[in-house]
Motif scaffolding. Structure first.
Motif, PDB file in Angstrom:
ATOM      1  N   ASP A 120       0.876  -1.161   0.000  1.00 59.70           N
ATOM      2  CA  ASP A 120       0.000   0.000   0.000  1.00 59.70           C
ATOM      3  C   ASP A 120       0.920   1.219   0.000  1.00 59.70           C
ATOM      4  O   ASP A 120       2.145   1.071   0.019  1.00 59.70           O
ATOM      5  N   PHE A 121       0.360   2.395   0.006  1.00 63.30           N
ATOM      6  CA  PHE A 121       1.171   3.595  -0.126  1.00 63.30           C
ATOM      7  C   PHE A 121       0.806   4.623   0.939  1.00 63.30           C
ATOM      8  O   PHE A 121      -0.313   4.640   1.452  1.00 63.30           O
ATOM      9  N   PHE A 122       1.744   5.491   1.252  1.00 58.06           N
ATOM     10  CA  PHE A 122       1.512   6.547   2.225  1.00 58.06           C
ATOM     11  C   PHE A 122       0.801   7.751   1.593  1.00 58.06           C
ATOM     12  O   PHE A 122       0.352   8.639   2.303  1.00 58.06           O
ATOM     13  N   THR A 123       0.711   7.780   0.279  1.00 57.32           N
ATOM     14  CA  THR A 123       0.071   8.891  -0.411  1.00 57.32           C
ATOM     15  C   THR A 123      -1.294   8.475  -0.935  1.00 57.32           C
ATOM     16  O   THR A 123      -1.499   7.318  -1.312  1.00 57.32           O
ATOM     17  N   THR A 124      -2.242   9.423  -0.953  1.00 58.37           N
ATOM     18  CA  THR A 124      -3.540   9.173  -1.575  1.00 58.37           C
ATOM     19  C   THR A 124      -3.637   9.836  -2.946  1.00 58.37           C
ATOM     20  O   THR A 124      -4.712   9.836  -3.552  1.00 58.37           O
ATOM     21  N   ASP A 125      -2.540  10.406  -3.433  1.00 55.42           N
ATOM     22  CA  ASP A 125      -2.510  10.976  -4.770  1.00 55.42           C
ATOM     23  C   ASP A 125      -2.387   9.823  -5.780  1.00 55.42           C
ATOM     24  O   ASP A 125      -1.400   9.082  -5.771  1.00 55.42           O
ATOM     25  N   ILE A 126      -3.387   9.673  -6.625  1.00 59.93           N
ATOM     26  CA  ILE A 126      -3.432   8.516  -7.519  1.00 59.93           C
ATOM     27  C   ILE A 126      -2.257   8.503  -8.486  1.00 59.93           C
ATOM     28  O   ILE A 126      -1.641   7.450  -8.730  1.00 59.93           O
ATOM     29  N   ASP A 127      -1.912   9.635  -9.045  1.00 54.89           N
ATOM     30  CA  ASP A 127      -0.783   9.664  -9.978  1.00 54.89           C
ATOM     31  C   ASP A 127       0.512   9.263  -9.281  1.00 54.89           C
ATOM     32  O   ASP A 127       1.342   8.538  -9.860  1.00 54.89           O
ATOM     33  N   GLU A 128       0.693   9.704  -8.040  1.00 54.85           N
ATOM     34  CA  GLU A 128       1.877   9.292  -7.288  1.00 54.85           C
ATOM     35  C   GLU A 128       1.846   7.794  -7.023  1.00 54.85           C
ATOM     36  O   GLU A 128       2.877   7.115  -7.112  1.00 54.85           O
ATOM     37  N   GLN A 129       0.671   7.260  -6.710  1.00 53.00           N
ATOM     38  CA  GLN A 129       0.556   5.815  -6.498  1.00 53.00           C
ATOM     39  C   GLN A 129       0.942   5.045  -7.757  1.00 53.00           C
ATOM     40  O   GLN A 129       1.664   4.042  -7.683  1.00 53.00           O
ATOM     41  N   LEU A 130       0.457   5.499  -8.899  1.00 53.93           N
ATOM     42  CA  LEU A 130       0.764   4.794 -10.146  1.00 53.93           C
ATOM     43  C   LEU A 130       2.255   4.851 -10.450  1.00 53.93           C
ATOM     44  O   LEU A 130       2.844   3.859 -10.896  1.00 53.93           O
ATOM     45  N   ASP A 131       2.868   5.998 -10.189  1.00 54.84           N
ATOM     46  CA  ASP A 131       4.312   6.110 -10.386  1.00 54.84           C
ATOM     47  C   ASP A 131       5.061   5.158  -9.461  1.00 54.84           C
ATOM     48  O   ASP A 131       6.049   4.512  -9.858  1.00 54.84           O
ATOM     49  N   LEU A 132       4.593   5.060  -8.216  1.00 52.07           N
ATOM     50  CA  LEU A 132       5.245   4.165  -7.253  1.00 52.07           C
ATOM     51  C   LEU A 132       5.074   2.704  -7.650  1.00 52.07           C
ATOM     52  O   LEU A 132       5.987   1.891  -7.451  1.00 52.07           O
ATOM     53  N   MET A 133       3.910   2.344  -8.191  1.00 51.65           N
ATOM     54  CA  MET A 133       3.727   0.977  -8.675  1.00 51.65           C
ATOM     55  C   MET A 133       4.763   0.652  -9.747  1.00 51.65           C
ATOM     56  O   MET A 133       5.386  -0.419  -9.731  1.00 51.65           O
ATOM     57  N   GLN A 134       4.905   1.562 -10.704  1.00 50.14           N
ATOM     58  CA  GLN A 134       5.864   1.332 -11.786  1.00 50.14           C
ATOM     59  C   GLN A 134       7.290   1.256 -11.247  1.00 50.14           C
ATOM     60  O   GLN A 134       8.074   0.394 -11.665  1.00 50.14           O
TER      61      GLN A 134
END
Length: 307
Positions: free
Chosen positions: A283-297
């Motif tokens: 999971d991620f510490f951010t709720t910003d979707i674009d940041e989440q997608l970048d972190l997934m990649q």
């Protein structure tokens, strides 16, 4: 080692307009698949009641990040949507509170989603924890463990026989059919940390699903699970899945698990693997979707590729 990602936006405390969430869900699942994740999971509640405990252990303040005005999407509807926009990634619940739905309804949800996804459903289940939700649904909270056991008995019968009746302490029905049938055995991950949980894993499950545990805690729990596993004469070994937030950032506090540089996070994952973990869900510490997608990649490129 398998890797998964949590689709936490199904409980929409992100400040995103609800009409934009279908696109957010689809983008998240597609990026997760493209990044090499094995499974995407989502949590499950039916309602958020007005009375919510303020000792929520997964936030710094003890207050949950949701309330009665939080949009709450049905997990089976969301995963069915994602089955249509992905090809190979497994789609799972982490976790369904079994007593909150009648066993016939829950089994129908599961079997339908498994068939619609081409056999890609991954079932996480637990007795549940939010008592006011049980009260709103008129389900006795103190019966949740035994009701979960009866559901799991019914679920096994439904898979094994297709047509069956059942008589238990809480559920009873004459002969009914459970069709469509799943294409194969559906993986069952049991959530919880009690002695009953470990017995339930050995009796009904394929693995254990847990949150935030340290590798040492995982190793200790695995010993208890294996004791129960042997008591039930199970072959092989149970899977163990751990959900934790990740922060790939060289400036992050690398004294905390799964934070810091990619090499530091890889070392932490190795510690989890040595403790018996077979699946890590991030999971991620951010709720910003674009940041989440970048972190997934980034996680896929720098960490999944290392395994």
């Amino acid at each position: 080692m398998e890797f998964g990602v949590m689709l936490s936006a199904t409980s929409n405390s992100y400040g995103i307009p609800d009409e934009e969430l279908p696109d957010v869900f689809a983008r998240s699942a597609q990026v997760a698949e493209e990044s090499g994740f094995d499974v995407l999971v989502a949590g499950d509640h039916i309602v958020y009641p007005g009375e919510i405990p303020t000792d929520y252990e997964f936030s710094k303040t003890g207050k949950p990040p949701f309330d009665t005005t939080t949009s709450l999407f049905d997990v089976f509807e969301v995963l069915s949507q994602l089955a249509a926009v992905t090809d190979d990634i497994m789609l799972g619940t982490n976790v369904v509170a079994a007593p909150c739905r009648h066993p016939l309804v829950l089994t129908k949800n599961i079997f339908s989603l498994d068939v619609l996804s081409g056999g890609r459903f991954d079932f996480g289940v637990a007795p549940g924890w939010l008592k006011p939700e049980f009260d709103a649904l008129d389900v006795p909270f103190e019966e949740r463990g035994k009701r979960t056991d009866e559901f799991l008995e019914i679920f096994d019968l439904a898979q094994e026989e297709g047509v069956t009746d059942y008589t238990g302490d809480f559920y009873e029905f004459d002969e009914v059919g459970f069709y469509p049938q799943p294409s194969g055995d559906i993986p069952v991950w049991i959530g919880g940390k009690s002695g009953a949980t470990f017995r339930r894993i050995a009796e009904f499950g394929d693995g254990w699903s847990t949150l935030w545990d340290h590798p040492d805690d995982v190793a200790a729990a695995r010993e208890r699970i294996m004791n129960a596993w042997r008591d039930y004469d199970r072959d092989g070994e149970p899977d163990i899945g751990v959900l934790r937030p990740v922060n790939i950032n060289p400036d992050a506090d690398d004294d905390r698990l799964l934070q810091g540089s990619a090499s530091n996070i890889i070392a932490d994952i190795e510690a989890y693997r040595e403790a018996g973990t077979t699946r890590l869900i991030v999971d991620f510490f951010t709720t910003d979707i674009d940041e989440q997608l970048d972190l997934m990649q980034q996680f896929g490129d720098e960490i999944i590729e290392a395994f």
